[in-house]
Every structure is written in C-alpha cells, then in structure tokens.
Motif scaffolding. Structure first.
Motif, PDB file in Angstrom:
ATOM      1  N   GLY A 143     -15.703  12.897 -17.828  1.00 39.04           N
ATOM      2  CA  GLY A 143     -14.848  12.031 -18.631  1.00 39.04           C
ATOM      3  C   GLY A 143     -14.656  10.648 -18.041  1.00 39.04           C
ATOM      4  O   GLY A 143     -15.481  10.133 -17.287  1.00 39.04           O
ATOM      5  N   GLU A 144     -13.524  10.039 -18.384  1.00 41.47           N
ATOM      6  CA  GLU A 144     -13.268   8.641 -18.066  1.00 41.47           C
ATOM      7  C   GLU A 144     -12.719   8.465 -16.649  1.00 41.47           C
ATOM      8  O   GLU A 144     -12.240   9.406 -16.029  1.00 41.47           O
ATOM      9  CB  GLU A 144     -12.267   8.046 -19.064  1.00 41.47           C
ATOM     10  N   SER A 145     -12.815   7.210 -16.190  1.00 41.67           N
ATOM     11  CA  SER A 145     -12.204   6.786 -14.931  1.00 41.67           C
ATOM     12  C   SER A 145     -11.425   5.513 -15.197  1.00 41.67           C
ATOM     13  O   SER A 145     -11.832   4.695 -16.029  1.00 41.67           O
ATOM     14  CB  SER A 145     -13.266   6.544 -13.852  1.00 41.67           C
ATOM     15  N   ASP A 146     -10.311   5.326 -14.507  1.00 39.73           N
ATOM     16  CA  ASP A 146      -9.461   4.156 -14.707  1.00 39.73           C
ATOM     17  C   ASP A 146      -9.605   3.202 -13.523  1.00 39.73           C
ATOM     18  O   ASP A 146      -9.514   3.627 -12.354  1.00 39.73           O
ATOM     19  CB  ASP A 146      -7.992   4.560 -14.847  1.00 39.73           C
ATOM     20  N   LEU A 147      -9.819   1.932 -13.831  1.00 39.01           N
ATOM     21  CA  LEU A 147      -9.832   0.886 -12.810  1.00 39.01           C
ATOM     22  C   LEU A 147      -8.404   0.393 -12.620  1.00 39.01           C
ATOM     23  O   LEU A 147      -7.758  -0.045 -13.569  1.00 39.01           O
ATOM     24  CB  LEU A 147     -10.752  -0.256 -13.236  1.00 39.01           C
ATOM     25  N   VAL A 148      -7.905   0.455 -11.378  1.00 37.70           N
ATOM     26  CA  VAL A 148      -6.503   0.141 -11.082  1.00 37.70           C
ATOM     27  C   VAL A 148      -6.444  -0.872  -9.949  1.00 37.70           C
ATOM     28  O   VAL A 148      -7.168  -0.742  -8.949  1.00 37.70           O
ATOM     29  CB  VAL A 148      -5.731   1.416 -10.683  1.00 37.70           C
ATOM     30  N   TYR A 149      -5.592  -1.873 -10.121  1.00 39.10           N
ATOM     31  CA  TYR A 149      -5.316  -2.848  -9.057  1.00 39.10           C
ATOM     32  C   TYR A 149      -3.859  -2.683  -8.643  1.00 39.10           C
ATOM     33  O   TYR A 149      -2.947  -2.826  -9.464  1.00 39.10           O
ATOM     34  CB  TYR A 149      -5.564  -4.268  -9.558  1.00 39.10           C
ATOM     35  N   ARG A 150      -3.634  -2.372  -7.359  1.00 41.42           N
ATOM     36  CA  ARG A 150      -2.273  -2.085  -6.911  1.00 41.42           C
ATOM     37  C   ARG A 150      -2.089  -2.567  -5.476  1.00 41.42           C
ATOM     38  O   ARG A 150      -2.862  -2.200  -4.586  1.00 41.42           O
ATOM     39  CB  ARG A 150      -2.001  -0.575  -6.999  1.00 41.42           C
ATOM     40  N   ASP A 151      -1.083  -3.388  -5.279  1.00 39.43           N
ATOM     41  CA  ASP A 151      -0.733  -3.886  -3.939  1.00 39.43           C
ATOM     42  C   ASP A 151      -1.919  -4.535  -3.233  1.00 39.43           C
ATOM     43  O   ASP A 151      -2.157  -4.312  -2.037  1.00 39.43           O
ATOM     44  CB  ASP A 151      -0.177  -2.741  -3.078  1.00 39.43           C
ATOM     45  N   GLY A 152      -2.694  -5.311  -3.980  1.00 40.95           N
ATOM     46  CA  GLY A 152      -3.818  -6.013  -3.380  1.00 40.95           C
ATOM     47  C   GLY A 152      -5.035  -5.149  -3.127  1.00 40.95           C
ATOM     48  O   GLY A 152      -5.986  -5.611  -2.478  1.00 40.95           O
ATOM     49  N   MET A 153      -5.042  -3.917  -3.618  1.00 43.00           N
ATOM     50  CA  MET A 153      -6.167  -3.000  -3.405  1.00 43.00           C
ATOM     51  C   MET A 153      -6.704  -2.511  -4.746  1.00 43.00           C
ATOM     52  O   MET A 153      -5.968  -2.437  -5.738  1.00 43.00           O
ATOM     53  CB  MET A 153      -5.721  -1.808  -2.548  1.00 43.00           C
ATOM     54  N   TRP A 154      -7.981  -2.171  -4.756  1.00 41.30           N
ATOM     55  CA  TRP A 154      -8.645  -1.689  -5.960  1.00 41.30           C
ATOM     56  C   TRP A 154      -8.910  -0.192  -5.843  1.00 41.30           C
ATOM     57  O   TRP A 154      -9.322   0.292  -4.784  1.00 41.30           O
ATOM     58  CB  TRP A 154      -9.968  -2.429  -6.166  1.00 41.30           C
ATOM     59  N   PHE A 155      -8.669   0.525  -6.947  1.00 41.12           N
ATOM     60  CA  PHE A 155      -8.872   1.968  -6.966  1.00 41.12           C
ATOM     61  C   PHE A 155      -9.592   2.370  -8.254  1.00 41.12           C
ATOM     62  O   PHE A 155      -9.496   1.688  -9.282  1.00 41.12           O
ATOM     63  CB  PHE A 155      -7.530   2.720  -6.900  1.00 41.12           C
ATOM     64  N   LEU A 156     -10.287   3.481  -8.174  1.00 41.56           N
ATOM     65  CA  LEU A 156     -10.816   4.162  -9.352  1.00 41.56           C
ATOM     66  C   LEU A 156     -10.199   5.545  -9.410  1.00 41.56           C
ATOM     67  O   LEU A 156     -10.243   6.297  -8.419  1.00 41.56           O
ATOM     68  CB  LEU A 156     -12.343   4.265  -9.294  1.00 41.56           C
ATOM     69  N   LEU A 157      -9.604   5.881 -10.547  1.00 46.18           N
ATOM     70  CA  LEU A 157      -9.012   7.204 -10.748  1.00 46.18           C
ATOM     71  C   LEU A 157      -9.961   7.992 -11.646  1.00 46.18           C
ATOM     72  O   LEU A 157     -10.049   7.731 -12.848  1.00 46.18           O
ATOM     73  CB  LEU A 157      -7.630   7.083 -11.385  1.00 46.18           C
ATOM     74  N   ALA A 158     -10.665   8.934 -11.056  1.00 47.58           N
ATOM     75  CA  ALA A 158     -11.700   9.683 -11.768  1.00 47.58           C
ATOM     76  C   ALA A 158     -11.162  11.029 -12.225  1.00 47.58           C
ATOM     77  O   ALA A 158     -10.505  11.756 -11.464  1.00 47.58           O
ATOM     78  CB  ALA A 158     -12.922   9.898 -10.871  1.00 47.58           C
TER      79      ALA A 158
END
Length: 412
Positions: free
Chosen positions: A160-175
């Motif tokens: 399925g999908e993954s979310d691109l997240v920007y938080r506290d100056g850092m980049w994340f992918l939530l898979a």
C-alpha cells in the motif's frame, strides 16, 4: 494486520529542497480543493475530481497520481472532520469550537504529510535507498536509515501507500505493512488483569507494578519549565520551547510501548488473555479540582490501551474490556463494595472481611474476575462496541456488574 514502519530519510540539501517544494505545492493544491469542496458541498472523491483534477495539474504542475492523492487527502480530511463532529469530539453543535471547525474550509499546513503509492515511490531496501517523485522530477538515491527489524518488515510485508512527513527538521517515510498475526487463543488459561492509574501506570494481578512517580515528577518539571519559558517570551525562550515541545510525548510513547510489550509477552508466555478497563469517556465522567486536571489529563491511557491491543492481536492473545465501575472500591475476596474500603491511594482495607491489600492490585483482581465471568458467558465479538452517539440524554449509569463490559479480540 496493518502496521506502520517509520524510516528516517537522509536527503542531500538539493534533494531536501525538492521534497520541501513538493509538500508545499501539494498542500497548497489541497487547500484550494478544500475550498471548492466546501463551496460546492461536495466531499466525495469522484465527484470532486471532475471539478478540480485538470486545474490541479495545470496550476501546480502535479502529476496524475499526485493530483489524485491530493483530492483523496482532502476528502479523507472532511470525512475525519465529520466523524469527530458526530462523536462529539468538537463539542456541542452550538459551541464556538464546533462552529469554528465546521463553518469554514479545511486548511492544510504547508508541510503537511503527503501520501505516495508505488507509482510515485520505489524502494531499494537492501541498498537503503528510495526513488521518489517531486515537482522537480524524479529524485533518485535518497538514502534512509532504519533498524534491522524494520528493514526485515519492509522487505517482507510492505503493502500500500507510504506517507512523506517533515517533522522537527527531519524527513520520514511512514510505510504501511500487512503483517501476519497469530491465530487467536480461544481457550485462554485465565486472564491477566491490568489496572491503569496515575501513580502506578499499570498494575497486574501477578503483582507487577509499572510505577509512574518518577515520570510524574518529570512531567511536573517539564510543565513548570514550559510555563517559565512562555512567560519569558524571548527569542531564545521560543527556540528552547520549540526544541522541547515533543520531548514529553516521545517519552510517554516509549514507556507505553515498553509496558504494552511486557504485558503482552507475559500473557502470551502463560497462555492467558488480557483484561482491561473500558476507559472511554473517563475524562468527561470524572470531576477534578484544578490542580489535579493537568496530571490526570497528561498521561495517554488510550494510547497505552491501543498499544496493548495491537501487540496482543499480533500475538493471538485475546483482550477483554470490562466496566471499570467500582473496581477500586470492591473487595476482591468477598465482593463487598464501600467507598471507605479505599483508605488511601496505595492501600485497600475491606470493611467487611478485613482483608488488607495493595489498592491497585485489588483493582486488577476485580478486573480479572469480571473478564473471566464475561468470557464464561461466551460474550465474544470481533471488535469493541462502537461509542454511543453524542447528544443530550446519551449518558448512561454505570453498573456494578459486568453487563456493561465488552469483550473483543484486540483491534486497532
């Protein structure tokens, strides 16, 4: 069952600039779509697509998949708003908060999360690289880091999908991952009762206590520091507030994960189920003095319960939710109910049979007894009962029996 695996991206400055521009464009487009949906009272995906899809591509230069995800994200936001309003989470329909939330279009933050599907995002898990679509074109070889267990979960179960997240100056992918779960244990050898509280976060019928005194002291210290910095209101104080704003949340989540893991592991090892109190709406039912409100509301019991539920579901451990009414006043030995039985926060002394016990352990034994009684009746379901509809006259009187309890295979 579905699980979300979070990985941290390590983009170069050029790659980070492209990702930032992508989030800004997608969220600006989503805010415009929200205005159209609000003006036309059109919150369904396919109907809204006819009025916005072409202009999104032309005006913001988004690709076909990105444009569809922007529209879908907007519809999901309105669906969530309607669900919160129906559940009473926004207050009464005549309240200021309710009107403020429902009488204007939803606005999206410039750096709000953006969903990606497999056409827009490809994973090279062994090389720890991703290739991701941006408004500046495809950005390849974006490095990411994750624990070995997370990498294994991604390689085996990512769907399925993954979310691109920007938080506290850092980049994340939530898979999103579809992780197999063990078969539910339909014949447990009893139940492990868990009593939740403020001083002792969790107390089990085995006598294990997860104390919260140190955590409460930390929360008080953080709250005092936060108040001082807010009153100071200087640029350096604001920077310090911004740096510390999620520290307490991260600590609470980490501790809740550890407690849930320990409880589920013990129940799985002994072949038992888990008995929890149904604390839905507990903050609305309890009236506290002003100095007690911050302490009572600061710990996330719903989060701890959800962690126990999904970890138990993965392990095949049944979870039973029981009515919490009078569990702290009832004697686990003779069943006598009296407010005077609870002589202090820590101790329980029955006025009928004279037994003296740790108050939270006595409560956990009552929770276990109610769960076992409910299980013997065969009251099983695949999901907890839905909450009552909000409105006047929906409050119900708490019963001293287990008739108001709910029994469920854990769901999340």
């Amino acid at each position: 069952m579905k699980m979300v695996v979070q990985v941290k991206l390590l983009p170069t400055p050029v790659q980070a600039s492209a990702l930032e521009a992508t989030l800004h464009s997608c969220n600006e487009a989503a805010s415009w779509v929200s205005e159209v949906a609000f003006a036309k009272d059109m919150k369904r995906n396919f109907a809204l697509r006819e009025h916005t899809y072409t202009e999104i591509k032309q005006r913001w230069g988004l690709g076909a998949q990105a444009a569809q995800h922007v529209i879908k994200k907007t519809c999901d936001a309105y669906r969530t708003l309607a669900a919160n309003a129906k559940a009473g989470n926004l207050g009464k329909p005549w309240s200021k908060r309710y009107r403020r939330a429902t009488q204007k279009p939803i606005a999206f933050r410039p750096e709000g999360a953006q969903p990606y599907d497999d056409r827009m995002l490809s994973w090279q898990i062994t090389e720890r690289r991703v290739s991701i679509w941006t408004v500046h074109g495809r950005v390849k070889d974006v490095a990411f880091t994750a624990a070995p267990e997370q990498l294994a979960t991604l390689a085996l179960y990512r769907r399925g999908e993954s979310d691109l997240v920007y938080r506290d100056g850092m980049w994340f992918l939530l898979a999103t991952c579809e992780v197999p779960q063990a078969a539910l244990n339909t014949d447990p050898a009893g139940f492990l009762g868990v009593d939740l509280g403020i001083v002792n976060i969790a107390t089990t019928t085995d006598g294990q206590t997860m104390a919260g005194r140190e955590l409460n002291r930390i929360r008080v210290r953080e709250r005092t520091l936060r108040t001082k910095l807010q009153k100071k209101n200087t640029p350096s104080a604001k920077r310090r507030l911004k740096k510390r704003r999620r520290k307490e949340t991260r600590r609470a989540r980490d501790i809740n994960h550890k407690i849930a893991k320990h409880v589920v592991a013990e129940a799985e090892r002994t072949g038992r189920g888990i008995a929890l109190e149904d604390l839905t709406g507990v903050r609305e039912r309890v009236r506290l003095r002003k100095p007690q409100r911050a302490t009572h509301s600061s710990w996330s019991f719903a989060q701890l319960g959800s962690f126990i539920a999904y970890k138990a579901r993965r392990a095949g451990v049944p979870v039973v939710y029981v009515d919490p009414a009078y569990t702290s006043r009832t004697c686990a030995e003779c069943g006598h109910i009296d407010k005077a039985n609870r002589v202090s926060q820590a101790w329980f002394a029955c006025r009928s049979c004279g037994v003296v016990a740790h108050a939270d352990r006595n409560g956990s034994r009552n929770i276990r007894a109610r769960a076992e009684e409910l299980w013997r009746r065969g009251a099983q379901s695949t999901a907890p009962d839905p909450p009552p509809k909000p409105g006047r006259g929906t409050g119900r009187k708490r019963s001293t029996t287990t008739s108001g309890a709910r029994c469920a295979s854990p769901s999340l």
